[in-house]
Structures are given as C-alpha cells and as structure tokens.
Design an enzyme around this catalytic site. Structure first.
Site, short mmCIF file in Angstrom:
data_model
loop_
_atom_site.label_atom_id
_atom_site.label_comp_id
_atom_site.label_asym_id
_atom_site.label_seq_id
_atom_site.Cartn_x
_atom_site.Cartn_y
_atom_site.Cartn_z
N ASP A 165 0.74 -1.23 0.14
CA ASP A 165 0.14 0.10 -0.16
C ASP A 165 0.48 0.96 0.07
O ASP A 165 1.97 1.55 0.38
CB ASP A 165 -0.81 -0.30 0.99
CG ASP A 165 -1.78 0.97 1.23
OD1 ASP A 165 -2.86 0.69 0.32
OD2 ASP A 165 -1.71 2.29 2.17
N GLU B 269 14.22 -14.22 -0.27
CA GLU B 269 14.21 -15.40 1.56
C GLU B 269 13.99 -16.18 0.93
O GLU B 269 14.61 -17.09 1.51
CB GLU B 269 14.75 -14.58 2.53
CG GLU B 269 15.17 -13.65 2.77
CD GLU B 269 15.47 -12.84 4.54
OE1 GLU B 269 14.58 -12.78 4.39
OE2 GLU B 269 15.92 -11.50 4.23
C1 NOJ Z 1 -4.38 2.86 -0.49
C2 NOJ Z 1 -5.61 2.45 0.15
O1 NOJ Z 1 -5.72 1.41 -1.48
C3 NOJ Z 1 -6.66 2.72 0.01
O2 NOJ Z 1 -8.12 1.79 0.84
C4 NOJ Z 1 -6.16 3.85 1.57
O3 NOJ Z 1 -6.96 4.17 2.00
C5 NOJ Z 1 -4.85 4.37 1.45
N1 NOJ Z 1 -3.93 3.61 0.43
C6 NOJ Z 1 -4.28 4.48 2.95
O4 NOJ Z 1 -4.13 3.06 2.59
#
Ligand code: NOJ
Length: 564
Positions: free
Chosen positions: A209, A263
C-alpha cells in the site's frame, strides 16, 4: 541472495502468466451473520474463484484494526481482526487455496500504522521515548500551526497536534493513520519481520500500500501549488506532492522488501511484490528497480493503473498501450488494472456493454491482469444516501464524488436469497438493487452473461500461449476500432475492439499477416458468433472479438456451455 534473483525473473514465474483477483474481505462473503465478510466466508467461496479461472487472490487488509480506514489502519501486523476471524481461520484459508491451486497475496500497509498501534502509543508517550523517531514528529510553526503545508490525501492538513507532547505528527491519510519514519532502521526491520511472519505461513506475496509515499523530504519543505488545480476537485490535489511522494530513497526500500521476499522464493516459485503506485509512466517504471547490471531488483509488478483514468476511446487506449509497452525496462513484465476498492467500478465508468469490451481488453493485453471482485458480474457503483455512508473519505469531503463505498458493496451470490446470500444478518453496506439479477447463480445459468464472458476469456487466456505469453503487436485504430494481435504465425490471434456506439466494418485481409488459413471467431463479447470470418467483420456497437485460425493454438467454441 543474488542467485535467486535470476530465478525470480524466470519467464515461467507464475505471476507473469497468472491472473490476480482482488477480494475486499468485508464484502465477499459473511460466514457468521454479523453483516461483515470474513476469512471463513472467503474460504467457502474459493471453489468459485478457482473455477472462474484466476491464479491468485489478493486480499485487502484483515489485520487487527480500529477500522478508521477499514483495515488500512493496522494495529497489529501479525494477527487477524476478530471481525474477520482468527489466525487459525487464515491457515485454513491458505491450506484450501493451495489445494485448489490458488496463490495468496496479502496487503501490506507499511506507510502508516493505526494511531492505536502499540508503536504509536509508545512514540506519542514522550519526546524522549525510544520509539519517538519511529514516526514523523515536528514542532509547531511560529504561529503554532502545522509545521508545513502538506495535505492529507483525505482532505485537510497532513499534520495533527498531539497536546501531550506539544508536537505535530505527520499523516498522509487520516489522523488515525500516523506515518512511520522509514529512514529509521528499526522501523524497516520491524516491518520486514512482519512480512516474514506471513511468508512463513506460506503467502505468495504482498501488494504494498502507498509504497511511493514511504520517504518524505528530510527538510520538510512546503509542497508547491499545482497551477493546474481546478477548484472543486479533490482538495489534496491543490499542491504538487513534490516533497511527499516518490522521493529518492524509496527505491532502495522497495529493493529491500524484494530481498525479504527472495529469502523465501525459489526459482520454481517466486514470491511476488506488487507496488501500489499512482505515477506517470516514466516514474512508475523506476519501481521495477532496474540496476546498472540490468537486473530487476524492485517490484515485479508496479501496478499499472493508467487504464483507470484513460478516456474510453480506441485512439487513447492504443496510445496508452504503446507508450506503456515502450517504457518497460528490458525483461520487465507488464500488468493492467481496470478497477479496485478505491475507484469507481468499470461498469459505471463505461457502461455495461463497455465493461464487456473492457474485460476483453484486460484479458487480451500482454502481462498480468488484476480483476476486482464483482467486476466479473458487471457490478456497478451503488450510490449511498448520506445516512448510509461508511467511508471516512466521503465523511470528510462529502458530496464531491470521492467516497469509495459505491465500489465496495457486497458480492451477490444467490439471486433468491436475502441479501443475495452475502449475509444472513444486516450487511455493512447496502447491496445493489439489481443484486438478484447480478447474482452468481443466475449468471452461471445464462450462457451469455458477463460472468460467462469472463470465464471464457480466462479459459482462453489460460489455454492459449499467445494470450498468456505471446508478443503484442499493435495493428492500429480504424475509426473507433482498436486492433492488435497476440502471438505469431499460426498461433496469432487478432483482437478487434469497437469502442464506438455505432457498428463498424473492419477488413480482415490486411490483419492476417502471413496466415494461409482462414480466420475464425474465437470469442465475441456478445458470445454469439462462431465459424469462419469473411473478408470483413462488422462489429456491433461496443462489441469486441478475438479471431484466430481454427487449428492454430487452442480453440474454445464461442457457444460452449461453461460448467460451474
Ligand atoms: C491506498 C488504499 O488502497 C486505500 O484504500 C487506503 O485508504 C490508502 N491507501 C491508505 O492506506
């Protein structure tokens, strides 16, 4: 382990040929009647996913969380939130997925934790705490306001004052999601250990993310105004994210993460790193991590979201695919995404017929496609009344069309059951009004449904080498029709996609290359064509077709009835 890298780049790596299916766990299947989907629910539906014909599932976060951002605010990286189940449920899910031949990719959220994570509780407890520098703390500006002008992606300043110690902490998202300080070696170590925890449990990789946010400017300089900003648009776009996004140092972290995965990988079965990156193509390509020796040391799949924002026209898509293909570093594998839990669904963006065309595009381009759950049913955005809103983004910026609830609604399974079989309780988000018609069981019984189209496309892609690993050759645009070929010689397939609302005739002879045998219809998005193709094909409005020679590669009759 340099030896492994070569194996990981093997042309046979599973993720190169595979298709990834994203599951938003709250909305897939509830198994205990609390109205929220869970891990046992996913396990119960795995045979559906396997029969769909995909190779891997990516599950959005299910870790312990106060759910300020529905799991993207993690309070413990190494456990399961009770609303989703237990670690034992996760292990059972893994075992079942393996038995069905499905890979499992988890969501890693390293940019920020929850404000209830023990690391943050400790960090905020005192300026002298050992974990103080695990997060980004700064003194107030001379006017007591935030230390600089950085904006949160969810609206408002990216800084919140913590009265206990009189300093501000940075958060690129909600104030309940404080950003970690990735310049701190202990932060890196802790997050890499969390990755190892899941890798030891057998997961096949991570979708990471907000990876391009990990490093912020060390001098905390103000971001410049974006001269192209239009008032009324997403307020976070008022500034250019020069000092908060894609900064030097991020690539080194991506490579470190990749080394952690390596790894555990082997030449036969590599672990996958997918990077969530919304950046222009030339910047996106850096996330493959091409080094001076020509080795790709970054993410194997930096998500390519460019179809999501593209104007839905043959010329535009043709240009995009050409540019993307041309920018790829040597040896890098392409990938394509039509939608996810943050973006309006494809059926709402381009209409239901357009969504069929989009499915054919996604599954006939070169590289790894990612499908968003429910798109295979043609699910559209479900508008929410103010009192139904769950998404914090919509709550903070109401009425601007930024909320993400509409694309996160529950999956309909059985048309005759309450809540279409998603839950026996009250669903956390309302299902669409047409959920009975869209339900999986109804679509399986209809040979020409969207679901059957997806299943046929996925079966073709799996069976045809031209589709899952053949070359992509642009054949240009004729009016509103995008044309390209996959594979070579007698294996060559021709894809014709009519983006227009009018019928369009395409002369087939020039597209046949050196093929002696006549071309046949392999598949139409309407699922009603078969047999040899005449000198020209008349495509109906928003129709797409795949043409190939009958005995070339594999041939799946267009009208074949699929089984469950
Ligand atoms: C991207 C994620 O896909 C989204 O749903 C989230 O709110 C933000 N990053 C923050 O983690």
């Amino acid at each position: 382990m340099p030896g492994l890298n070569r194996g990981v780049q093997s042309p046979d790596a599973w993720w190169r040929k595979g298709v990834i299916y994203q599951i938003y766990p709250r909305s897939f299947q509830d198994s205990n009647g609390d109205g929220i989907g869970d891990l046992n629910g996913i396990r119960q539906r795995l045979s559906y996913v396997a029969a769909l014909g995909v190779d891997a599932i990516w599950i959005s976060p299910f870790f312990p969380s106060p759910m300020a951002d529905f799991g993207y605010d993690v309070a413990d990286y190494c456990d399961v939130d009770p609303c989703f189940g237990t670690l034992a449920d996760f292990d059972a899910l893994m075992a079942e997925a393996k038995a069905l031949g499905l890979r499992v990719v988890l969501d890693l959220v390293p940019n920020h934790t929850s404000d209830r994570h023990p690391w943050f509780l400790q960090s905020r407890s005192s300026r002298n705490d050992l974990k103080r520098d695990w997060y980004l703390w700064r003194d107030p500006a001379p006017d007591d306001g935030p230390p600089n002008n950085w904006l949160s992606n969810f609206g408002g300043p990216a800084w919140t004052l913590d009265p206990l110690t009189g300093q501000y902490y940075a958060h690129m998202f909600l104030k309940e999601q404080p950003d970690l300080n990735w310049r701190h070696p202990e932060v890196r170590r802790a997050m890499f250990d969390a990755m190892r925890f899941w890798l030891r449990r057998g997961v096949d990789g991570f979708r990471v993310d907000a990876i391009y946010h990990l490093i912020k400017d060390e001098y905390f300089r103000d971001n410049p105004l974006d001269p192209a900003f239009v008032p009324g648009a997403d307020p976070a776009h008022r500034l250019l994210p020069r000092y908060t996004v894609d900064l030097p140092g991020v690539q080194a972290i991506v490579s470190e993460m990749r080394r952690v995965l390596d790894e555990f990988g082997s030449p036969e079965s590599s672990r996958l790193l997918i990077a969530e990156v919304y950046l222009p193509l030339h910047q996106l390509m850096n996330y493959y991590g091409l080094d001076a020796a020509g080795v790709l040391r970054g993410a194997q799949l930096p998500f390519n979201f460019h179809l999501i924002g593209a104007t839905w026209q043959a010329q535009v898509v043709d240009q995009l695919v050409r540019e993307y293909e041309a920018e790829l570093p040597p040896g890098a594998s392409p990938n394509w995404v039509l939608g996810n839990h943050d973006k309006s669904r494809i059926a709402s963006r381009v209409g239901v017929r357009g969504a069929r065309l989009a499915a054919m595009l996604l599954l006939t381009l070169r590289g790894t496609p990612t499908l968003y759950y429910g798109d295979e049913l043609g699910m559209a955005d479900v508008p929410m009344q103010t009192n139904e809103v769950q998404d914090p983004f919509e709550k903070r910026e109401p009425g601007r069309g930024l909320g993400r609830d509409p694309e996160r609604t529950p999956m309909p399974w059985q048309g005759d059951e309450a809540n279409a079989g998603f839950t026996t309780g009250r669903p956390w988000l309302r299902l669409s009004r047409d959920c009975a018609t869209l339900a999986v069981d109804r679509q399986l019984a209809d040979a020409r449904s969207m679901l059957q189209l997806y299943r046929r496309l996925l079966a073709l892609r799996r069976q045809s080498r031209s589709l899952h690993e053949g070359a992509w050759t642009p054949l240009g645009v004729s009016g509103n029709v995008l044309m390209y070929a996959r594979g070579e010689g007698s294996h060559r397939l021709v894809v014709l996609l009519n983006f227009g609302a009018e019928s369009a005739a395409v002369a087939v002879q020039p597209l046949r290359d050196s093929l002696a045998s006549p071309l046949h219809f392999w598949l139409s998005t309407r699922q009603d064509r078969e047999g040899a193709v005449a000198d020209s094909v008349v495509l109906r409005p928003e129709e797409g077709v795949i043409l190939g020679v009958a005995a070339g590669d594999v041939m799946v009759a267009d009208t074949a009835s699929a089984t469950t």
